[in-house]
Design an enzyme around this catalytic site. Structure first.
Site, PDB file in Angstrom:
ATOM      1  N   GLY A  14       0.811  -1.222   0.000  1.00 55.03           N
ATOM      2  CA  GLY A  14       0.000   0.000   0.000  1.00 55.03           C
ATOM      3  C   GLY A  14       0.839   1.264   0.000  1.00 55.03           C
ATOM      4  O   GLY A  14       0.347   2.345  -0.312  1.00 55.03           O
ATOM      5  N   VAL A  63      -1.072  -9.896   6.982  1.00 53.43           N
ATOM      6  CA  VAL A  63      -0.295 -11.127   6.845  1.00 53.43           C
ATOM      7  C   VAL A  63       0.305 -11.520   8.189  1.00 53.43           C
ATOM      8  O   VAL A  63       0.554 -10.676   9.054  1.00 53.43           O
ATOM      9  CB  VAL A  63       0.807 -11.035   5.759  1.00 53.43           C
ATOM     10  CG1 VAL A  63       0.232 -10.683   4.403  1.00 53.43           C
ATOM     11  CG2 VAL A  63       1.916 -10.093   6.151  1.00 53.43           C
ATOM     12  N   SER A 142      17.160  -7.366   5.324  1.00 55.63           N
ATOM     13  CA  SER A 142      17.579  -6.023   5.753  1.00 55.63           C
ATOM     14  C   SER A 142      19.041  -6.055   6.181  1.00 55.63           C
ATOM     15  O   SER A 142      19.507  -7.082   6.700  1.00 55.63           O
ATOM     16  CB  SER A 142      16.725  -5.570   6.934  1.00 55.63           C
ATOM     17  OG  SER A 142      17.318  -4.442   7.553  1.00 55.63           O
ATOM     18  N   TYR A 155      13.632  -7.051  15.111  1.00 54.06           N
ATOM     19  CA  TYR A 155      13.707  -6.877  13.656  1.00 54.06           C
ATOM     20  C   TYR A 155      14.930  -7.598  13.076  1.00 54.06           C
ATOM     21  O   TYR A 155      14.839  -8.285  12.054  1.00 54.06           O
ATOM     22  CB  TYR A 155      13.759  -5.375  13.356  1.00 54.06           C
ATOM     23  CG  TYR A 155      13.756  -4.982  11.910  1.00 54.06           C
ATOM     24  CD1 TYR A 155      12.589  -5.040  11.151  1.00 54.06           C
ATOM     25  CD2 TYR A 155      14.914  -4.511  11.291  1.00 54.06           C
ATOM     26  CE1 TYR A 155      12.583  -4.653   9.818  1.00 54.06           C
ATOM     27  CE2 TYR A 155      14.917  -4.114   9.970  1.00 54.06           C
ATOM     28  CZ  TYR A 155      13.746  -4.182   9.239  1.00 54.06           C
ATOM     29  OH  TYR A 155      13.747  -3.792   7.921  1.00 54.06           O
ATOM     30  N   ALA A 156      16.090  -7.447  13.744  1.00 49.68           N
ATOM     31  CA  ALA A 156      17.306  -8.110  13.262  1.00 49.68           C
ATOM     32  C   ALA A 156      17.125  -9.630  13.289  1.00 49.68           C
ATOM     33  O   ALA A 156      17.536 -10.333  12.360  1.00 49.68           O
ATOM     34  CB  ALA A 156      18.511  -7.699  14.097  1.00 49.68           C
ATOM     35  N   ALA A 158      14.274 -11.279  13.078  1.00 48.42           N
ATOM     36  CA  ALA A 158      13.334 -11.668  12.017  1.00 48.42           C
ATOM     37  C   ALA A 158      14.021 -11.651  10.655  1.00 48.42           C
ATOM     38  O   ALA A 158      13.872 -12.578   9.849  1.00 48.42           O
ATOM     39  CB  ALA A 158      12.129 -10.725  12.019  1.00 48.42           C
ATOM     40  N   LYS A 159      14.803 -10.599  10.396  1.00 43.38           N
ATOM     41  CA  LYS A 159      15.425 -10.470   9.070  1.00 43.38           C
ATOM     42  C   LYS A 159      16.547 -11.491   8.878  1.00 43.38           C
ATOM     43  O   LYS A 159      16.749 -11.990   7.765  1.00 43.38           O
ATOM     44  CB  LYS A 159      15.937  -9.043   8.859  1.00 43.38           C
ATOM     45  CG  LYS A 159      14.822  -7.994   8.749  1.00 43.38           C
ATOM     46  CD  LYS A 159      13.817  -8.336   7.653  1.00 43.38           C
ATOM     47  CE  LYS A 159      12.975  -7.137   7.238  1.00 43.38           C
ATOM     48  NZ  LYS A 159      11.894  -7.510   6.288  1.00 43.38           N
TER      49      LYS A 159
HETATM   50  N1  LIG Z   1      13.168   1.159   3.548  1.00 43.00           N
HETATM   51  C1  LIG Z   1      14.313   0.539   3.719  1.00 43.00           C
HETATM   52  O1  LIG Z   1      15.410   1.111   3.527  1.00 43.00           O
HETATM   53  C2  LIG Z   1      14.327  -0.897   4.139  1.00 43.00           C
HETATM   54  C3  LIG Z   1      15.567  -1.455   4.495  1.00 43.00           C
HETATM   55  C4  LIG Z   1      15.616  -2.792   4.833  1.00 43.00           C
HETATM   56  C5  LIG Z   1      14.468  -3.561   4.788  1.00 43.00           C
HETATM   57  N2  LIG Z   1      13.271  -2.995   4.460  1.00 43.00           N
HETATM   58  C6  LIG Z   1      12.090  -3.861   4.415  1.00 43.00           C
HETATM   59  O2  LIG Z   1      11.330  -3.592   3.257  1.00 43.00           O
HETATM   60  C7  LIG Z   1       9.938  -3.835   3.535  1.00 43.00           C
HETATM   61  C8  LIG Z   1       9.115  -2.598   3.196  1.00 43.00           C
HETATM   62  O3  LIG Z   1       9.523  -1.535   4.034  1.00 43.00           O
HETATM   63  P1  LIG Z   1       9.209   0.015   3.743  1.00 43.00           P
HETATM   64  O4  LIG Z   1      10.452   0.742   4.011  1.00 43.00           O
HETATM   65  O5  LIG Z   1       8.514   0.160   2.441  1.00 43.00           O
HETATM   66  O6  LIG Z   1       8.223   0.310   4.972  1.00 43.00           O
HETATM   67  P2  LIG Z   1       6.768   0.975   5.026  1.00 43.00           P
HETATM   68  O7  LIG Z   1       6.473   1.093   6.481  1.00 43.00           O
HETATM   69  O8  LIG Z   1       6.714   2.190   4.189  1.00 43.00           O
HETATM   70  O9  LIG Z   1       5.838  -0.138   4.352  1.00 43.00           O
HETATM   71  C9  LIG Z   1       5.482  -1.326   4.992  1.00 43.00           C
HETATM   72  C10 LIG Z   1       4.069  -1.689   4.566  1.00 43.00           C
HETATM   73  O10 LIG Z   1       3.716  -2.944   5.152  1.00 43.00           O
HETATM   74  C11 LIG Z   1       2.383  -2.828   5.615  1.00 43.00           C
HETATM   75  N3  LIG Z   1       2.125  -3.814   6.654  1.00 43.00           N
HETATM   76  C12 LIG Z   1       2.546  -3.815   7.933  1.00 43.00           C
HETATM   77  N4  LIG Z   1       2.102  -4.898   8.575  1.00 43.00           N
HETATM   78  C13 LIG Z   1       1.364  -5.607   7.679  1.00 43.00           C
HETATM   79  C14 LIG Z   1       0.644  -6.823   7.735  1.00 43.00           C
HETATM   80  N5  LIG Z   1       0.581  -7.578   8.858  1.00 43.00           N
HETATM   81  N6  LIG Z   1       0.004  -7.254   6.617  1.00 43.00           N
HETATM   82  C15 LIG Z   1       0.055  -6.533   5.474  1.00 43.00           C
HETATM   83  N7  LIG Z   1       0.715  -5.368   5.367  1.00 43.00           N
HETATM   84  C16 LIG Z   1       1.372  -4.918   6.461  1.00 43.00           C
HETATM   85  C17 LIG Z   1       2.278  -1.390   6.113  1.00 43.00           C
HETATM   86  O11 LIG Z   1       0.920  -0.982   6.255  1.00 43.00           O
HETATM   87  C18 LIG Z   1       3.038  -0.656   5.026  1.00 43.00           C
HETATM   88  O12 LIG Z   1       2.204  -0.307   3.953  1.00 43.00           O
HETATM   89  C19 LIG Z   1       9.876  -4.235   5.008  1.00 43.00           C
HETATM   90  O13 LIG Z   1       9.889  -5.637   5.124  1.00 43.00           O
HETATM   91  C20 LIG Z   1      11.146  -3.654   5.579  1.00 43.00           C
HETATM   92  O14 LIG Z   1      11.552  -4.320   6.747  1.00 43.00           O
HETATM   93  C21 LIG Z   1      13.169  -1.675   4.135  1.00 43.00           C
END
Ligand SMILES: NC(=O)c1ccc[n+]([C@@H]2O[C@H](COP(=O)([O-])OP(=O)(O)OC[C@H]3O[C@@H](n4cnc5c(N)ncnc54)[C@H](O)[C@@H]3O)[C@@H](O)[C@H]2O)c1
Length: 307
Positions: A14, A63, A142, A155-156, A158-159
């Site tokens: 989303g 999820v 991550s 978080y660490a 989980a990842k």
């Molecule tokens: N942004 C970064 O630099 C970065 C770095 C490492 C890892 N990540 C990983 O990338 C992924 C996306 O992160 P992002 O930065 O876009 O974060 P974000 O917070 O912008 O997006 C995460 C999305 O997941 C949705 N969400 C949360 N719980 C949920 C659930 N139970 N069911 C369905 N949707 C759910 C949220 O509503 C949100 O839309 C994550 O797994 C995050 O850990 C991001």
């Protein structure tokens, strides 16, 4: 890249990285199941994709449970007739230093990231095996999971677990023609704007400014769209045979992460007592201890200020 005829599920799409993945997959021709726990965002994302000429439906479930995973896979198949790719991207943060972390903080993060990934991939792979046409699994790792990070016990863990699952599933799913890789992304999103070191760059981007090149390279930090090409590649036939990998991407940098491996060893006839280890550790296997934590990139201070 032409993904016409392919069907993909992207969890947590989303906003942020997931939204960029869903839009890029749809732009390449795939039909996309947009999932998010925030229903309005999922609906809007699916509507935006349709308006841009793509095919998408919104399936707003949280999820983490087998039920949610089953709903996602069955909606993909009902609506689009098949499933080719699952991208397990949904995620949350509940950062606290270890001694302040509540059980609820730990469980919430493990539930969404680790259990959410496990349940969604299990359901998708059951479908891939039954359909017999192979499939693509793209997980969200991550840097915190690769190296550890202050304040991110949950978080660490989980990842790191997700990276371990990528390697395990790459083995288990190979015969079914299913590849499994983890992306280690880095991008300006709601998740990263709370990190003090990155905040000025996210702020700068919001004001419409481009990231300085040094940030895009040294910090491997850019927009969610910078990351999306890797998801499209991994969903495409161009990535045939690439499996079990943790692939870093962000800004201008693409990278491959090493997997944990023994880097030194020593032998002692009859085994090692505590005293034997105390005598030998720092001069043998422990001569060059491993680093831990995510190192700060080497960016001149002026760049930090001007971003
Ligand atoms: N942004 C970064 O630099 C970065 C770095 C490492 C890892 N990540 C990983 O990338 C992924 C996306 O992160 P992002 O930065 O876009 O974060 P974000 O917070 O912008 O997006 C995460 C999305 O997941 C949705 N969400 C949360 N719980 C949920 C659930 N139970 N069911 C369905 N949707 C759910 C949220 O509503 C949100 O839309 C994550 O797994 C995050 O850990 C991001």
């Amino acid at each position: 890249m032409d993904l016409t005829g392919n069907v993909a599920i992207v969890t947590g799409s989303g906003q942020g990285l997931g939204l960029a993945y869903a839009k890029a997959l749809a732009a390449a021709g795939a039909a996309v199941v947009v999932n998010d726990v925030v229903a309005d965002n999922a609906e809007k994302a699916a509507a935006d994709i349709a308006e841009a000429g793509g095919r998408a439906i919104a399936v707003p479930v949280a999820v983490g449970t087998a039920d949610a995973a089953q709903t996602l896979v069955s909606r993909a198949v009902e609506e689009f007739g098949r499933l080719d790719t699952v991208v397990t991207n949904a995620g949350i943060l509940r950062d606290k230093v270890l001694w302040n972390m509540a059980d609820e903080d730990f469980d919430a993060v493990i539930h969404v990231h680790l259990r959410g990934t496990f349940t969604c991939v299990r359901e998708a792979v059951r479908h891939f095996r039954e359909a017999g046409h192979g499939g693509r699994v793209v997980l969200a790792g991550s840097p915190a999971g690769q190296r550890g990070n202050f304040g991110q016990t949950n978080y660490a863990a989980a990842k790191a677990g997700i990276a371990a699952m990528a390697r395990t599933w790459a083995m288990e799913c190979a015969r079914a023609g299913v590849t499994v890789n983890a992306i280690i992304p880095n991008a300006a999103t709601a998740m990263t704007e709370t990190i003090p070191f990155l905040a000025p760059y996210v702020e700068g981007l919001k004001k419409g400014g481009p990231f300085p090149s040094v940030v895009r390279r040294a910090a491997s930090f850019g927009t969610p769209e910078d990351v999306a090409g890797l998801v499209v590649f991994l969903a495409s036939p161009a990535s045939d045979g690439i499996t079990g990998q943790c692939i870093g991407i962000g800004g201008d940098r693409l990278s491959l992460w090493s997997h944990p491996t023994e880097i030194s060893s020593a032998f002692h006839d009859g085994g090692w007592s505590a005293d034997d280890i105390a005598e030998a550790f720092t001069s043998t296997v422990g001569e060059r201890p491993e680093t831990y934590g995510i190192p700060l990139p080497n960016i001149p201070t002026t760049q930090h200020k001007s971003a």
